[in-house]
Every structure is written in C-alpha cells, then in structure tokens.
Design a protein around this motif. Structure first.
Motif, PDB file in Angstrom:
ATOM      1  N   ASN A  24      27.074  12.492  24.107  1.00  0.00           N
ATOM      2  CA  ASN A  24      26.572  11.222  24.641  1.00  0.00           C
ATOM      3  C   ASN A  24      27.170  10.887  26.004  1.00  0.00           C
ATOM      4  O   ASN A  24      26.804   9.871  26.593  1.00  0.00           O
ATOM      5  CB  ASN A  24      26.783  10.086  23.639  1.00  0.00           C
ATOM      6  N   TRP A  45      22.210   8.488  28.289  1.00  0.00           N
ATOM      7  CA  TRP A  45      22.710   8.506  26.921  1.00  0.00           C
ATOM      8  C   TRP A  45      21.745   7.832  25.952  1.00  0.00           C
ATOM      9  O   TRP A  45      21.657   8.198  24.792  1.00  0.00           O
ATOM     10  CB  TRP A  45      24.091   7.852  26.858  1.00  0.00           C
ATOM     11  N   ASN A  79      21.523  11.897  19.762  1.00  0.00           N
ATOM     12  CA  ASN A  79      22.950  12.062  20.013  1.00  0.00           C
ATOM     13  C   ASN A  79      23.707  12.515  18.767  1.00  0.00           C
ATOM     14  O   ASN A  79      24.746  13.174  18.869  1.00  0.00           O
ATOM     15  CB  ASN A  79      23.551  10.770  20.562  1.00  0.00           C
TER      16      ASN A  79
END
Length: 121
Positions: free
Chosen positions: A30, A53, A74
C-alpha cells in the motif's frame, strides 16, 4: 527490492476482454503507486494507467480511457488491469510497474517481466 509478477496475458479476438494481474512483493504494497505500460513492436513503451493506494485515485492514457480499468487489492498485494473492447492495435507486451513515491507524475522504478497480449482481427 520490489518484485512484480504479471499474469493473464494471451490471445483474444477483437472485441473481447482480458484481465491482467500483477502480484508485488518485497515492500509494503500500500506504499506503492502501481501502474501498467505496454510496448508494441517497433514502438516506445506507453503509459496506460496508474493507481494510488486507494483505487479511487486512478489515471488513464486517453488511448485506453473508457475501455481499460485499473484497480488494486491491497490485501492481496495485487493490481489488476481489466481490458474490454480489445482492438488489434492493443497487441503488445504489457508491463506492471511500481513507483515507491507519490509524486505529480507516475515514474516507475520497478518493472515486471511483461506479458504478451495478442488481439486477432
């Protein structure tokens, strides 16, 4: 060092769809800005899309906007490229890329090995 491994390439007919995946390892996923490029024979490597992210922050090249969608998971350290309405001119080697810095433009430092996509007419 970040390692990127793409999968999902292959042969598809024009008008079809494919989804590329890229798994990253070696760094907190991330923290990476992720993206996709492609390179057709005899042409320069071309930026396609990037995602920060949060999958809410995405950027696309005009050539693929509306047909390709970039997203990331993620929890799985994975970035995806969903490609719809594929055209013969989309034939190229597709590369996953990662930039460890959040900056005004996507400047990859890490690259995958590439995966071939061939779109037949």
């Amino acid at each position: 060092q970040v390692q990127l491994v793409e999968s999902g390439g292959g042969l598809v007919q024009a008008g079809g769809s494919l989804r590329l995946s890229c798994v990253a390892s070696g760094r907190a996923f991330n923290s990476l800005v992720m993206g996709w490029y492609r390179q057709a024979p005899g042409k320069d490597r071309e930026f396609l899309a990037s995602v920060q992210w949060s999958s809410a922050s995405t950027y696309y090249a005009d050539s693929v906007k509306g047909r390709f969608t970039i997203s990331r998971d993620n929890a799985k350290n994975t970035v995806y490229l969903q490609m719809n309405s594929l055209k013969p001119e989309d034939t190229a080697v597709y590369y996953c890329a990662a930039d460890p810095f959040l900056r005004n433009t996507f400047q990859p430092v890490h690259w995958g090995q590439g995966t071939q996509i061939t779109v037949s007419s």
